[in-house]
Design a protein around this motif. Structure first.
Motif, PDB file in Angstrom:
ATOM      1  N   TYR A 122       0.820  -1.211   0.000  1.00 37.72           N
ATOM      2  CA  TYR A 122       0.000   0.000   0.000  1.00 37.72           C
ATOM      3  C   TYR A 122       0.852   1.258   0.000  1.00 37.72           C
ATOM      4  N   LEU A 125       1.824   1.962  -3.409  1.00 37.12           N
ATOM      5  CA  LEU A 125       0.682   2.422  -4.198  1.00 37.12           C
ATOM      6  C   LEU A 125       0.419   3.902  -3.957  1.00 37.12           C
ATOM      7  N   GLU A 126       0.474   4.296  -2.699  1.00 37.36           N
ATOM      8  CA  GLU A 126       0.277   5.710  -2.367  1.00 37.36           C
ATOM      9  C   GLU A 126       1.301   6.583  -3.063  1.00 37.36           C
ATOM     10  N   GLU A 127       2.534   6.142  -2.920  1.00 37.18           N
ATOM     11  CA  GLU A 127       3.644   6.886  -3.481  1.00 37.18           C
ATOM     12  C   GLU A 127       3.485   7.047  -4.990  1.00 37.18           C
TER      13      GLU A 127
END
Lengths: 246, 246
Positions: A122, A125-127
């Motif tokens: 996650y 994914l955020e990055e």
DNA sequence: ATGGACCGTTGATCCACGTCAACCACGAAA
DNA sequence: TTTCGTGGTTGACGTGGATCAACGGTCCAT
């Protein structure tokens, strides 16, 4: 001899750009150049055997999962032993979104058959979704779609009768198999009557009876988990009775 | 005379950093400096009178909404006129997340009382959450929380009996009122018995009877929409019967 | 192939909730 | 005030699906 090596490496490589599920999965709608940038997103794949948990309620949340092969159910267990199946997931669909809110998973994810998932950290994914706009949008759409789907299930559970529920379930399965290139009219269910019942808020006997009734009426042909839809229109008619209110 | 002007301006200013709902709303968990950057996010406020729609199913999706004052219900209408209430929303909660997936709203949002919302243009939210990390995370958490909540409702609809459902509903309301600084034991419901019933998958008569039964048993005191909880523990016991399975 | 666990089907009965109907309480409008 | 409309309560009754129970089919592991 050595000639086989690159092929093996290529087939083992974990890469969205090489995956035939792009049109169903997170990359849907993204440009080719954007998809190329996703290849760093999928850290690893993980194989899950039938009946094994991908994660359990309470597990710390670290990653979401894209189903690469196979299928899953998600469920929540009440303290008194009652089980509620909250969804069935097929290839290309995402698992684990429920974990973001509390940083712990809130349901169990169990493989219905031997399966494989792509593990998407996650944090990564955020990055990445901060720089790849298409990824940000698609991820939001995936979450939103889950919310819409859940509202559909709530409608089903809250205001439909047993046969309407099962008809809606079959049509939904048919549509999802079709999207995956399988026959719309003939498919194999991976879940038991009890799991279908739990999902639909019914007991397994009621599910079984409804299957039999549909068969008697010539709407479908059932043989255990193998389903053939003979009259799609008839099934749809079951959900939307033609004469509304007097 | 002129001394009043700055006060008026300040009170009209639309700013998360000035809002007393930060702890319930999107900015929850963000740093002060991050919240300051949100002030450009809320384009405008919008007042919605009781019974009016904030948006309707099918409306193009452009913004999500944070409830600044008042409360709402969301529902979906089936073709044959049946209504399913999918949720009740209070101050600080977000509306419209369902619209992201298809770029059109998939349900109706209707004010239960005269209300006011902050309009958050989705394009601006995307843009800002690319640079404000805390916003990105919080937004994802808000969506994820909605998914978890929906799973809870599915559990309720799929595997609980009428009185369990109503008890769960009352405890949930109590908890949410508490979080907003109101009494945990005494509150005013803004929705009708029919709306509660639709949400819980019950008919209004069943809801009414369950209210009466709870009152007879000394669990609550009901006077129309005014509820006093007399025995929280008793209500909780209703949801989790002490003796599991033999 | 054989035994056993699991899954599915079907029948008989029961009961939780829906349906139908009458009535009451409250607030708004006249 | 009276009237009207909406929302809530309560009772009598009906029914869809749960429950209980028996049995049959399929897939394993031995």
């Amino acid at each position: 001899m050595k000639a086989t090596v690159p092929i093996t490496v290529a087939s083992l490589k974990v890469a969205c750009s090489q995956c035939n599920l792009v049109e169903l999965c997170l990359p849907f709608g993204m440009s080719e150049s954007e998809i190329d940038r996703l290849d760093e997103l999928v850290g690893a794949r993980r194989k899950i055997k039938r009946q094994q948990h991908l994660y359990r309620a309470g597990d710390p949340f670290e990653a979401i999962y894209a189903i690469r092969a196979g299928s899953f159910k998600t469920d929540v267990l009440l303290e008194d032993g009652r089980e509620q199946v909250t969804g069935f997931q097929m290839t290309g669909e995402m698992l684990g979104l429920d974990g973001i809110s509390t940083e712990a998973h809130s349901c169990n994810a169990i493989a219905l058959e031997d399966s494989e998932v792509c593990v998407i950290a996650y944090s990564k994914l955020e990055e990445l979704s901060r720089v790849v706009e298409g990824l940000q949008l698609q991820f939001h759409k995936v979450m939103s779609r889950e919310i819409v789907r859940d509202h559909g299930v709530m409608t089903l559970l809250g205001s439909m009768r047993a046969e309407e529920r099962l008809a809606a379930f079959l049509l939904n399965m048919s549509q999802r198999f079709t999207a995956r290139g399988f026959s719309p009219a003939e498919f194999h269910l991976r879940m038991t009557r009890e799991e279908i019942g739990s999902y639909l808020g019914l007991k397994l006997e009621t599910v079984s009876r409804a299957f039999s009734k549909f068969q008697d009426e010539g709407l479908i042909a059932v043989q255990q988990k193998h389903i053939r839809i003979l009259d799609i229109v008839g099934l749809k008619r079951l959900i939307q009775p033609p004469s509304p209110r007097p």
